[in-house]
Design a protein around this motif. Structure first.
Motif, PDB file in Angstrom:
ATOM      1  N   LYS A  70       1.628 -32.121  23.502  1.00  0.00           N
ATOM      2  CA  LYS A  70       2.564 -31.172  24.116  1.00  0.00           C
ATOM      3  C   LYS A  70       3.341 -30.335  23.114  1.00  0.00           C
ATOM      4  O   LYS A  70       3.926 -29.315  23.489  1.00  0.00           O
ATOM      5  CB  LYS A  70       3.544 -31.927  25.009  1.00  0.00           C
ATOM      6  N   GLY A  71       3.413 -30.782  21.861  1.00  0.00           N
ATOM      7  CA  GLY A  71       4.225 -30.104  20.865  1.00  0.00           C
ATOM      8  C   GLY A  71       5.647 -30.630  20.895  1.00  0.00           C
ATOM      9  O   GLY A  71       6.006 -31.418  21.768  1.00  0.00           O
ATOM     10  N   SER A  72       6.466 -30.186  19.937  1.00  0.00           N
ATOM     11  CA  SER A  72       7.859 -30.621  19.922  1.00  0.00           C
ATOM     12  C   SER A  72       8.684 -29.701  19.038  1.00  0.00           C
ATOM     13  O   SER A  72       8.162 -28.956  18.214  1.00  0.00           O
ATOM     14  CB  SER A  72       7.987 -32.065  19.448  1.00  0.00           C
ATOM     15  N   THR A  73       9.982 -29.778  19.219  1.00  0.00           N
ATOM     16  CA  THR A  73      10.942 -29.041  18.401  1.00  0.00           C
ATOM     17  C   THR A  73      12.161 -29.922  18.178  1.00  0.00           C
ATOM     18  O   THR A  73      12.591 -30.620  19.082  1.00  0.00           O
ATOM     19  CB  THR A  73      11.405 -27.748  19.119  1.00  0.00           C
ATOM     20  N   GLY A  74      12.694 -29.875  16.982  1.00  0.00           N
ATOM     21  CA  GLY A  74      13.963 -30.533  16.709  1.00  0.00           C
ATOM     22  C   GLY A  74      13.899 -31.963  16.233  1.00  0.00           C
ATOM     23  O   GLY A  74      14.920 -32.535  15.882  1.00  0.00           O
ATOM     24  N   VAL A  75      12.729 -32.571  16.200  1.00  0.00           N
ATOM     25  CA  VAL A  75      12.632 -33.955  15.745  1.00  0.00           C
ATOM     26  C   VAL A  75      12.740 -34.018  14.223  1.00  0.00           C
ATOM     27  O   VAL A  75      13.405 -34.879  13.674  1.00  0.00           O
ATOM     28  CB  VAL A  75      11.320 -34.606  16.236  1.00  0.00           C
ATOM     29  N   TRP A  76      12.092 -33.072  13.539  1.00  0.00           N
ATOM     30  CA  TRP A  76      12.075 -33.041  12.076  1.00  0.00           C
ATOM     31  C   TRP A  76      12.714 -31.762  11.535  1.00  0.00           C
ATOM     32  O   TRP A  76      12.576 -31.446  10.374  1.00  0.00           O
ATOM     33  CB  TRP A  76      10.640 -33.135  11.572  1.00  0.00           C
ATOM     34  N   MET A  84      -1.253 -29.296  21.161  1.00  0.00           N
ATOM     35  CA  MET A  84      -2.705 -29.146  21.082  1.00  0.00           C
ATOM     36  C   MET A  84      -3.350 -29.777  22.304  1.00  0.00           C
ATOM     37  O   MET A  84      -4.076 -30.768  22.199  1.00  0.00           O
ATOM     38  CB  MET A  84      -3.218 -29.777  19.793  1.00  0.00           C
ATOM     39  N   PRO A  85      -3.096 -29.200  23.489  1.00  0.00           N
ATOM     40  CA  PRO A  85      -3.638 -29.790  24.717  1.00  0.00           C
ATOM     41  C   PRO A  85      -5.159 -29.731  24.803  1.00  0.00           C
ATOM     42  O   PRO A  85      -5.760 -30.438  25.610  1.00  0.00           O
ATOM     43  CB  PRO A  85      -2.983 -28.959  25.821  1.00  0.00           C
ATOM     44  N   GLN A  86      -5.779 -28.934  23.952  1.00  0.00           N
ATOM     45  CA  GLN A  86      -7.232 -28.814  23.965  1.00  0.00           C
ATOM     46  C   GLN A  86      -7.941 -30.009  23.332  1.00  0.00           C
ATOM     47  O   GLN A  86      -9.138 -30.189  23.509  1.00  0.00           O
ATOM     48  CB  GLN A  86      -7.668 -27.511  23.270  1.00  0.00           C
ATOM     49  N   LEU A  87      -7.197 -30.836  22.606  1.00  0.00           N
ATOM     50  CA  LEU A  87      -7.808 -31.989  21.954  1.00  0.00           C
ATOM     51  C   LEU A  87      -8.141 -33.079  22.967  1.00  0.00           C
ATOM     52  O   LEU A  87      -7.368 -33.343  23.881  1.00  0.00           O
ATOM     53  CB  LEU A  87      -6.869 -32.569  20.894  1.00  0.00           C
ATOM     54  N   ALA A  88      -9.275 -33.703  22.763  1.00  0.00           N
ATOM     55  CA  ALA A  88      -9.686 -34.816  23.615  1.00  0.00           C
ATOM     56  C   ALA A  88      -8.726 -35.985  23.411  1.00  0.00           C
ATOM     57  O   ALA A  88      -8.330 -36.258  22.269  1.00  0.00           O
ATOM     58  CB  ALA A  88     -11.113 -35.246  23.280  1.00  0.00           C
TER      59      ALA A  88
END
Length: 103
Positions: A70-76, A84-88
């Protein structure tokens, strides 16, 4: 008997090495290495730092798989990590397990 044990150990180590190489190839193919490195901070944190941060978290694999998908912001920091929802799902699991094994 000792020779058999040595042969089994060698086979196991070879399989583990091939598995690690295949995992690294998935990480590379997925463009993760554009922002991350194994042992140094780039745009994103080093994989070894991710492994260290989540080593005691029981749900680390599921948590990181969700972040990768899903991705993220603000953790690091404030630079977002695109999802990367396209990844299996199996590839995501393999990649996350590899990251968590970094020393």
């Amino acid at each position: 008997m000792k020779r058999l044990n040595s042969a089994l150990l060698a086979a196991a180590l070879s399989a583990a090495s091939m598995s690690a190489q295949a995992s690294l190839e998935l990480v590379d193919k997925s463009a993760c290495l554009n922002c991350h490195a194994v042992d140094k901070k780039m745009i994103g944190p080093a994989f070894k730092d991710i492994a260290a941060k989540y080593k005691d978290r029981k749900d680390a694999s599921a948590y990181l798989a969700d972040k990768l998908t899903k991705g993220s912001t603000g953790v690091w920091g404030q630079i977002p990590m695109p999802g990367m929802p396209q990844l299996a799902p199996a590839d995501v699991k393999t990649m996350v397990e590899w990251v968590l094994k970094q020393p």
